[in-house]
Design an enzyme around this catalytic site. Structure first.
Site, PDB file in Angstrom:
ATOM      1  N   THR A 221       0.718  -0.738   0.331  1.00 13.46           N
ATOM      2  CA  THR A 221       0.264   0.097   0.031  1.00 13.46           C
ATOM      3  C   THR A 221       0.582   0.983   0.089  1.00 13.46           C
ATOM      4  O   THR A 221       0.797   2.223  -0.644  1.00 13.46           O
ATOM      5  CB  THR A 221      -1.213   0.127   1.219  1.00 13.46           C
ATOM      6  OG1 THR A 221      -1.621  -1.267   0.961  1.00 13.46           O
ATOM      7  CG2 THR A 221      -1.954   1.323   1.550  1.00 13.46           C
TER       8      THR A 221
ATOM      9  N   LYS B  87      -7.351  -1.375  -5.003  1.00 13.39           N
ATOM     10  CA  LYS B  87      -7.441  -2.994  -4.766  1.00 13.39           C
ATOM     11  C   LYS B  87      -8.608  -3.568  -4.793  1.00 13.39           C
ATOM     12  O   LYS B  87      -9.886  -3.099  -4.190  1.00 13.39           O
ATOM     13  CB  LYS B  87      -6.651  -2.536  -2.874  1.00 13.39           C
ATOM     14  CG  LYS B  87      -6.520  -3.533  -2.101  1.00 13.39           C
ATOM     15  CD  LYS B  87      -5.823  -3.535  -0.451  1.00 13.39           C
ATOM     16  CE  LYS B  87      -5.469  -4.896  -0.430  1.00 13.39           C
ATOM     17  NZ  LYS B  87      -4.094  -5.549  -0.451  1.00 13.39           N
TER      18      LYS B  87
ATOM     19  N   GLU C 151      -3.103  -3.004  -6.253  1.00 18.53           N
ATOM     20  CA  GLU C 151      -2.503  -3.480  -5.740  1.00 18.53           C
ATOM     21  C   GLU C 151      -3.261  -5.185  -5.410  1.00 18.53           C
ATOM     22  O   GLU C 151      -4.332  -4.980  -5.248  1.00 18.53           O
ATOM     23  CB  GLU C 151      -3.038  -2.516  -4.030  1.00 18.53           C
ATOM     24  CG  GLU C 151      -2.036  -3.762  -2.827  1.00 18.53           C
ATOM     25  CD  GLU C 151      -1.845  -3.122  -1.573  1.00 18.53           C
ATOM     26  OE1 GLU C 151      -2.178  -3.911  -0.384  1.00 18.53           O
ATOM     27  OE2 GLU C 151      -2.831  -2.062  -1.824  1.00 18.53           O
TER      28      GLU C 151
ATOM     29  N   HIS D 140      11.787  -0.742   3.555  1.00 20.17           N
ATOM     30  CA  HIS D 140      12.075  -0.971   5.109  1.00 20.17           C
ATOM     31  C   HIS D 140      10.955  -0.827   5.953  1.00 20.17           C
ATOM     32  O   HIS D 140      10.303   0.117   5.990  1.00 20.17           O
ATOM     33  CB  HIS D 140      13.263  -0.005   5.357  1.00 20.17           C
ATOM     34  CG  HIS D 140      14.600   0.458   4.544  1.00 20.17           C
ATOM     35  ND1 HIS D 140      15.221  -0.563   4.654  1.00 20.17           N
ATOM     36  CD2 HIS D 140      15.308   0.658   3.100  1.00 20.17           C
ATOM     37  CE1 HIS D 140      16.256  -0.459   3.204  1.00 20.17           C
ATOM     38  NE2 HIS D 140      16.274   0.203   2.708  1.00 20.17           N
TER      39      HIS D 140
END
Length: 227
Positions: A17, A38, A117, A178
Protein backbone atom coordinates in the site's frame (compact mmCIF):
# COMPACT_ATOMS: atom_id res chain seq x y z
CA UNK A 1 -4.29 3.36 -23.66
CA UNK A 2 -4.04 2.94 -19.89
CA UNK A 3 -0.67 1.89 -18.49
CA UNK A 4 -1.48 -0.81 -15.94
CA UNK A 5 0.87 -2.03 -13.20
CA UNK A 6 0.22 -4.79 -10.68
CA UNK A 7 1.84 -4.46 -7.25
CA UNK A 8 2.66 -7.70 -5.47
CA UNK A 9 4.87 -8.42 -2.49
CA UNK A 10 7.16 -11.00 -0.98
CA UNK A 11 4.63 -11.51 1.83
CA UNK A 12 1.60 -9.90 3.43
CA UNK A 13 2.11 -6.65 5.39
CA UNK A 14 5.25 -5.97 3.38
CA UNK A 15 4.51 -2.47 2.08
CA UNK A 16 2.35 -2.80 -1.01
CA UNK A 17 0.00 0.00 0.00
CA UNK A 18 2.72 2.49 0.88
CA UNK A 19 4.36 1.63 -2.46
CA UNK A 20 1.12 2.22 -4.36
CA UNK A 21 0.73 5.60 -2.63
CA UNK A 22 4.33 6.51 -3.47
CA UNK A 23 3.86 5.53 -7.12
CA UNK A 24 0.64 7.55 -7.39
CA UNK A 25 2.31 10.60 -5.89
CA UNK A 26 5.23 10.25 -8.29
CA UNK A 27 2.99 9.89 -11.34
CA UNK A 28 0.76 12.76 -10.20
CA UNK A 29 3.80 15.03 -9.86
CA UNK A 30 4.52 14.37 -13.54
CA UNK A 31 1.04 15.56 -14.47
CA UNK A 32 -0.49 12.15 -15.12
CA UNK A 33 -4.05 11.07 -14.46
CA UNK A 34 -3.40 8.28 -11.99
CA UNK A 35 -5.65 5.84 -10.16
CA UNK A 36 -4.87 3.13 -7.63
CA UNK A 37 -7.20 0.27 -6.79
CA UNK A 38 -7.29 -2.86 -4.67
CA UNK A 39 -9.76 -5.31 -6.14
CA UNK A 40 -9.82 -7.64 -3.12
CA UNK A 41 -9.33 -6.71 0.53
CA UNK A 42 -9.97 -8.31 3.91
CA UNK A 43 -9.67 -7.20 7.51
CA UNK A 44 -12.03 -4.33 6.76
CA UNK A 45 -14.00 -2.17 9.19
CA UNK A 46 -17.72 -1.53 9.19
CA UNK A 47 -18.76 2.11 9.61
CA UNK A 48 -22.44 3.07 9.36
CA UNK A 49 -23.28 -0.19 7.59
CA UNK A 50 -20.54 0.35 5.01
CA UNK A 51 -17.35 -1.69 4.78
CA UNK A 52 -14.03 0.11 4.39
CA UNK A 53 -10.45 -1.08 4.15
CA UNK A 54 -7.79 1.19 5.62
CA UNK A 55 -5.32 0.46 2.81
CA UNK A 56 -7.90 1.39 0.20
CA UNK A 57 -8.78 4.63 2.00
CA UNK A 58 -5.09 5.58 1.93
CA UNK A 59 -4.81 4.78 -1.77
CA UNK A 60 -7.89 6.84 -2.62
CA UNK A 61 -6.31 9.94 -1.07
CA UNK A 62 -3.82 10.03 -3.95
CA UNK A 63 -6.14 9.17 -6.84
CA UNK A 64 -6.44 12.36 -8.87
CA UNK A 65 -9.50 10.96 -10.63
CA UNK A 66 -12.25 10.26 -8.11
CA UNK A 67 -14.23 7.03 -8.06
CA UNK A 68 -16.74 5.51 -5.68
CA UNK A 69 -15.26 3.24 -3.04
CA UNK A 70 -16.92 0.13 -4.50
CA UNK A 71 -15.20 0.76 -7.85
CA UNK A 72 -11.77 0.92 -6.23
CA UNK A 73 -12.39 -2.03 -3.89
CA UNK A 74 -15.24 -4.18 -5.26
CA UNK A 75 -14.55 -7.16 -2.99
CA UNK A 76 -14.16 -6.12 0.66
CA UNK A 77 -14.41 -8.58 3.55
CA UNK A 78 -14.48 -7.99 7.29
CA UNK A 79 -12.67 -11.18 8.19
CA UNK A 80 -8.90 -10.91 7.97
CA UNK A 81 -8.11 -14.03 5.99
CA UNK A 82 -7.36 -15.29 2.48
CA UNK A 83 -9.82 -14.32 -0.30
CA UNK A 84 -11.01 -17.86 -1.03
CA UNK A 85 -11.98 -18.34 2.62
CA UNK A 86 -13.54 -14.91 3.18
CA UNK A 87 -15.54 -15.01 -0.05
CA UNK A 88 -16.82 -18.56 0.51
CA UNK A 89 -18.13 -17.64 3.96
CA UNK A 90 -20.05 -14.76 2.40
CA UNK A 91 -21.29 -16.91 -0.51
CA UNK A 92 -19.44 -14.74 -3.00
CA UNK A 93 -17.66 -16.46 -5.86
CA UNK A 94 -14.65 -14.60 -7.25
CA UNK A 95 -13.13 -15.81 -10.50
CA UNK A 96 -10.89 -14.48 -13.26
CA UNK A 97 -13.76 -13.26 -15.43
CA UNK A 98 -15.25 -11.27 -12.57
CA UNK A 99 -11.90 -9.67 -11.75
CA UNK A 100 -11.38 -8.72 -15.40
CA UNK A 101 -14.86 -7.19 -15.59
CA UNK A 102 -14.14 -5.04 -12.53
CA UNK A 103 -10.79 -3.97 -13.94
CA UNK A 104 -12.15 -3.22 -17.40
CA UNK A 105 -14.55 -0.62 -15.99
CA UNK A 106 -11.58 1.73 -15.77
CA UNK A 107 -11.15 1.55 -19.55
CA UNK A 108 -14.14 3.88 -19.88
CA UNK A 109 -12.21 6.74 -18.27
CA UNK A 110 -9.39 9.01 -19.34
CA UNK A 111 -6.64 7.51 -17.18
CA UNK A 112 -2.90 7.46 -17.86
CA UNK A 113 -1.85 5.02 -15.15
CA UNK A 114 -3.76 2.38 -13.20
CA UNK A 115 -1.92 0.89 -10.21
CA UNK A 116 -3.49 -2.36 -8.96
CA UNK A 117 -2.55 -3.52 -5.49
CA UNK A 118 -2.60 -7.28 -5.07
CA UNK A 119 -3.49 -9.30 -2.00
CA UNK A 120 -0.85 -10.73 0.32
CA UNK A 121 2.02 -12.30 -1.59
CA UNK A 122 2.21 -13.64 -5.14
CA UNK A 123 0.54 -17.03 -4.67
CA UNK A 124 -2.92 -16.33 -3.27
CA UNK A 125 -6.05 -18.41 -4.06
CA UNK A 126 -9.20 -16.50 -5.00
CA UNK A 127 -11.35 -19.65 -5.01
CA UNK A 128 -10.79 -23.38 -4.56
CA UNK A 129 -9.44 -23.77 -8.11
CA UNK A 130 -7.88 -20.47 -9.15
CA UNK A 131 -4.96 -18.28 -8.09
CA UNK A 132 -4.76 -14.51 -8.20
CA UNK A 133 -1.36 -14.87 -9.88
CA UNK A 134 -2.90 -16.79 -12.80
CA UNK A 135 -5.25 -13.91 -13.47
CA UNK A 136 -2.38 -11.40 -13.39
CA UNK A 137 -0.46 -13.49 -15.91
CA UNK A 138 -3.49 -13.87 -18.17
CA UNK A 139 -4.09 -10.11 -18.09
CA UNK A 140 -0.42 -9.55 -18.97
CA UNK A 141 -0.09 -6.97 -16.21
CA UNK A 142 3.49 -5.74 -15.69
CA UNK A 143 4.47 -6.50 -12.11
CA UNK A 144 6.24 -4.34 -9.56
CA UNK A 145 7.51 -6.47 -6.70
CA UNK A 146 7.69 -4.94 -3.22
CA UNK A 147 10.44 -6.47 -1.12
CA UNK A 148 10.12 -5.83 2.60
CA UNK A 149 13.64 -5.43 3.97
CA UNK A 150 13.81 -7.70 7.00
CA UNK A 151 15.49 -10.89 8.15
CA UNK A 152 14.72 -13.52 5.49
CA UNK A 153 14.03 -11.01 2.73
CA UNK A 154 16.67 -12.42 0.37
CA UNK A 155 15.05 -15.85 0.37
CA UNK A 156 11.56 -14.39 0.07
CA UNK A 157 12.53 -12.10 -2.80
CA UNK A 158 14.36 -14.70 -4.87
CA UNK A 159 11.66 -17.34 -4.41
CA UNK A 160 8.94 -14.86 -5.36
CA UNK A 161 10.81 -13.75 -8.47
CA UNK A 162 11.33 -17.37 -9.48
CA UNK A 163 7.62 -18.06 -9.04
CA UNK A 164 6.61 -14.99 -11.05
CA UNK A 165 8.94 -16.00 -13.88
CA UNK A 166 7.53 -19.54 -13.82
CA UNK A 167 4.07 -18.01 -14.20
CA UNK A 168 5.19 -16.37 -17.47
CA UNK A 169 4.41 -12.99 -15.96
CA UNK A 170 6.23 -9.74 -16.72
CA UNK A 171 8.39 -8.17 -14.00
CA UNK A 172 8.79 -4.44 -14.51
CA UNK A 173 10.97 -3.79 -11.48
CA UNK A 174 11.08 -3.85 -7.70
CA UNK A 175 10.76 -1.57 -4.70
CA UNK A 176 12.71 -1.97 -1.47
CA UNK A 177 10.59 -1.06 1.56
CA UNK A 178 12.34 -0.82 4.92
CA UNK A 179 10.12 -2.34 7.60
CA UNK A 180 12.28 -1.91 10.70
CA UNK A 181 14.08 1.21 11.86
CA UNK A 182 16.98 -0.54 13.61
CA UNK A 183 17.30 -3.72 11.56
CA UNK A 184 20.81 -5.10 11.87
CA UNK A 185 22.63 -5.47 8.52
CA UNK A 186 19.79 -3.84 6.56
CA UNK A 187 22.23 -2.14 4.19
CA UNK A 188 23.95 -5.46 3.50
CA UNK A 189 20.61 -7.10 2.71
CA UNK A 190 19.73 -4.27 0.34
CA UNK A 191 23.10 -4.30 -1.43
CA UNK A 192 22.90 -8.04 -2.00
CA UNK A 193 19.36 -7.83 -3.33
CA UNK A 194 20.34 -5.02 -5.67
CA UNK A 195 23.16 -7.18 -7.00
CA UNK A 196 21.19 -10.39 -7.56
CA UNK A 197 17.80 -9.06 -8.68
CA UNK A 198 18.15 -8.58 -12.43
CA UNK A 199 15.32 -6.07 -12.72
CA UNK A 200 15.38 -2.28 -12.25
CA UNK A 201 15.16 -0.91 -8.74
CA UNK A 202 12.40 1.67 -9.10
CA UNK A 203 11.95 2.68 -5.48
CA UNK A 204 13.62 2.65 -2.09
CA UNK A 205 11.32 3.59 0.77
CA UNK A 206 12.85 4.20 4.21
CA UNK A 207 11.26 3.13 7.47
CA UNK A 208 8.12 5.23 7.94
CA UNK A 209 7.13 5.51 11.59
CA UNK A 210 3.75 7.16 11.06
CA UNK A 211 1.76 4.60 9.07
CA UNK A 212 -1.14 7.05 8.73
CA UNK A 213 0.91 9.71 6.96
CA UNK A 214 1.90 8.61 3.48
CA UNK A 215 2.57 12.10 2.11
CA UNK A 216 5.78 13.14 0.31
CA UNK A 217 6.64 9.61 -0.75
CA UNK A 218 7.23 10.54 -4.40
CA UNK A 219 10.89 11.32 -3.69
CA UNK A 220 11.57 7.64 -3.01
CA UNK A 221 10.43 6.52 -6.48
CA UNK A 222 12.46 6.54 -9.69
CA UNK A 223 10.02 4.95 -12.11
CA UNK A 224 11.44 6.91 -15.04
CA UNK A 225 13.99 4.11 -15.37
CA UNK A 226 11.36 1.86 -16.89
CA UNK A 227 8.60 4.07 -18.38
Amino acid sequence: MINRYFITGTDTNIGKTISVCALLQYLNKLGNKSVGCKLISSGCKKIKNKIFNEDVVNIMKYNNIKFKYKDINPFAFLEKTAPHIASKRKNIFINHILLSNKLNKFLNYDIDYLIIEGFGGWKVPINSNSMYSEWVSNEKLPIILVVGIKLGCINHALLTIESIKNSNAIILGWIANHLEKDLINKNDYFKYLKKVIKYPLIGKIPFIKNKKNFSNLHKYIFLKKVI
